[in-house]
Design an enzyme around this catalytic site. Sequence first.
Site, PDB file in Angstrom:
ATOM      1  N   GLY A 552       0.832  -1.190   0.000  1.00  0.00           N
ATOM      2  CA  GLY A 552       0.000   0.000   0.000  1.00  0.00           C
ATOM      3  C   GLY A 552       0.862   1.234   0.000  1.00  0.00           C
ATOM      4  N   GLY A 557       5.394   7.326   1.469  1.00  0.00           N
ATOM      5  CA  GLY A 557       6.065   6.434   0.535  1.00  0.00           C
ATOM      6  C   GLY A 557       5.376   5.085   0.531  1.00  0.00           C
ATOM      7  N   ASP A 670      -1.882  11.344  13.752  1.00  0.00           N
ATOM      8  CA  ASP A 670      -2.447  10.888  12.482  1.00  0.00           C
ATOM      9  C   ASP A 670      -3.158   9.548  12.656  1.00  0.00           C
ATOM     10  OD1 ASP A 670      -3.141  11.174   9.864  1.00  0.00           O
ATOM     11  OD2 ASP A 670      -1.215  10.506   9.053  1.00  0.00           O
TER      12      ASP A 670
END
Length: 861
Positions: A552, A557, A670
């Site tokens: 993924g 990156g 996050d």
Amino acid sequence: MQLGEFLKWYSIIFVLGILSLHHYPALTSLDFFQVCWILVHYYSSNELILVNFSMFFLFIFSLLPSCHWVLAYNITPSRPLLQGQTIVSPGQNFELGFFSPNNSARKYVGLWHRSIFPRKFVWVANRENPLEVTNTLANLRIGSTGNLELIDGKQSSMWSTNISVSTNGSAAVLSDNGNFVLKDDMGVELWQSFDYPSDSLLTNMFLGFNGNSGKQNFLTSWKSENDPSTGIFLVGLSAQTPSQMFIWVNTSTPYWRSGPWDKSKFIGIPEMSAEYLSGFTLDDNVKQETRYFSFTIFDKTLVYLDISSEGITKIMYSNTGENWNLYWHAPKNPCDNYGACGPSGVCKASDTPVCKCLKGFKPKSDEEWSKRNWTGGCVRQTKLFCETHTNKSVSSIGKEDRFLKMENMKVPDIHEYLESLSEMDCKVQCLKNCSCLAYAYLNNIGCLDWSKDLIDLLEFPSRGVDLYIRLSRSELGKCLYLLASCTTFQQQFSFCHIKLRKQSLESTGMIKTYRDGLREYIGKHDSSELKVYDFDSILIATDNFSITNKLGQGGFGPVYKGMLPEGKEIAVKRLSSSSGQGVEEFKNEMLVFSNLQHKNLVRIMGCCVKEDEKLLIYEFMANKSLDTFLYDLTKRPVLDWAARFNIIQGVARGLLYLHHDSYVKVIHRDLKVSNILLDEKMNPKISDFGLARIVEGTQNLENTLKVVGTRGYMSPEYAMGGIFSEKSDVYSFGILVLEIISSKKNTSFCLLDQQLGLLAYAWKMWNEGRGLELVDEVLGDSYSSSQVVKCMHIGLLCVQDNAANRPTMPDIVLMLTSDIDGLQPRRPVFTIQNSIPHSQPQYDNTNSYTNEATITVIRGR
Ligand SMILES: *[C@@H]1O[C@H](CO)[C@@H](O)[C@H](O)[C@H]1NC(C)=O
Ligand SMILES: *[C@@H]1O[C@H](CO)[C@@H](O)[C@H](O)[C@H]1NC(C)=O
Ligand SMILES: *[C@@H]1O[C@H](CO)[C@@H](O)[C@H](O)[C@H]1NC(C)=O
Ligand SMILES: *[C@@H]1O[C@H](CO)[C@@H](O)[C@H](O)[C@H]1NC(C)=O
């Protein structure tokens, strides 16, 4: 004599011979034909004598069928060994006589296993002084001095036992263990062939030496397959303690080495630990300065160890007594050649090329190395701290050299033995002495250290030992050291100057840069646990980052699946190399992550930095990320309520650890479904710490220039003011919980034409007492309504606008495991979530390719 006569007598004697052979297997057929020939020749002129003789022969043979043929096992003064004759040991194991190696024009007296073919001449008397093959009159006899001697046809000595014998009547006897012994008339041994090995070692023979007498026993190879004279290879024991077995070439150059003896095996021969454990002994008598190596396997006599003219030492054995089988041999592969990779080079037979430098070392000559000429070996990249800091001072604390542990090794040659040191003292002793380059603490041996070049290092696939190599600290925790030094990145990125520790800033009144903060942090926390991976091995593991291995796209990156040679699966995050994007996050992740450990956090295993390539290596998560289940109609049913509840609890515990239980407070910043990874048992692990921030215990709010995070998960105060705290994570957690319950995305939620966000919808349902309608319809009725209500309640408490009203993670973990008190959530402001990206058009394009992507919004001052 006429031909007819000759044939007549010849056939008579032939028949007699066959009869005698039948009764006396000690006689060889060669003996027999020679005897026939000689007799016929000798007596051909005198029939009478011949007849008498043959009658006598017949008489002897018929009367004494059960007696030993007297020449069978000894040589006496009156009975020399003639050519064509052999003597045989009583049990018929060994045989001694004259022989000529294949097609050779030379003749020797030698000793071999009687019944086994091809013949192996385990001992040769006159190996340096061969007889001409035409010399038929030479014989082996007890000479006038009582010595056993080999004389040629002219009565000159070709070989002799050359000792002083005081008695008459000595005799040479061949024993059943293959020892050829000269005894006096009282049976006392005067000389034995076992003391003068040729190229072979039999059971009951010894290799080694006697320090008192100066006597040494070596095996020496033949010059060639058909030439028994002394060749260039030697096998013996070294004078080191603990001793090692060696093959030397040209008498003193090491050619192969067994590694130290550990009282049951040589540790550099891994096969020995499994299959050859028993049967080998090494008697080391320090007082008497003797050291003897011997071995016994299977049937004691049907085995030998030898050294070939090509320098191969091997053990051969026979099950059947008819032919030889290979039991063991060395050297086996290029790595077994002594010092194959030069000083500080490591040889691994399964690798191509086989040689690499020790970590922290580089080829002495790149040019020679690339030509696969390894002899120059490797040199240290970074000077040892102890070399440059000879004076101990306070400032050197924490900067000392470190040891790198290498597993499955063959330890280098030229050790020093520090007897009776404990493992800890062994390490300390080595660390204290700058000339100590490596140490090992070995079972049944103890402490060894090395101060010369580290030569003849091998890495085995398994069963080697642990070796600790002294390295400059900077070579070890390279992942973090890279961060700490910030040298290469300093100009390009402002990373090094971000304020980190408000506390130290306050206490010292000085502005501490991030770099200093990191230095301090690294000083306190050992980073050597983090492994530095070799780029080539990652290339192999991921099949050159093949697209089929791509798992993924992380925030900064792509992530690839990989398989290490030992079969361990890994996930590799690859920072886009050229753009410079995400370097900061990469370093951040390494720093934050490497010292965190919790079962609900993905474990980082190491990093890899090579030129522009920056990789992070993680444990592999079999079930990828939560969103791949939650938003996939076919996989959604796998997530039953129990699994979802387990995930909510796991994430809560992971966050609790980050916020409160780890020694540095970490704010993730996050948190979202795509950052929750699932292991094979669907246990959640929080990942992606690229945006995480370490904050001091007292410092809760951080004001940043950049607003980063993911649309739909950002708390209002952070999205609008750039203020983040642990309560921003709590907000994201709340969204996450509501998404897990409903399988709906907060950002793309559309219901019956009403443009309501998930938050607003959940709130509406909750207020109308219809909270259970939020539950993902694939669950049907199979859920615990009390748990769902509890989670929804927590979710709504977490997403309140005012950060102060949101619960803390300890509160949440407690609520999840007990009954919630009557605290009612306040109505969130729903509008912010969807407006942010549109009102702030500068967000980072590269990261906004999906709704789930992390975005970065730079706010003007
Ligand atoms: C026999 O031994 C003596 C000394 O022990 C030595 O000088 C002589 O060379 C030896 N002779 C042979 C034939 O080996
Ligand atoms: C291999 O390298 C060494 C120096 O490292 C050099 O002395 C030697 O000549 C080289 N051998 C060959 C075959 O090139
Ligand atoms: C180390 O200590 C010695 C004696 O204390 C002193 O003479 C020398 O200058 C010192 N060396 C360094 C590099 O500080
Ligand atoms: C350090 O090791 C070397 C090599 O083994 C040895 O010669 C020397 O005496 C040692 N020095 C100290 C202070 O122990």
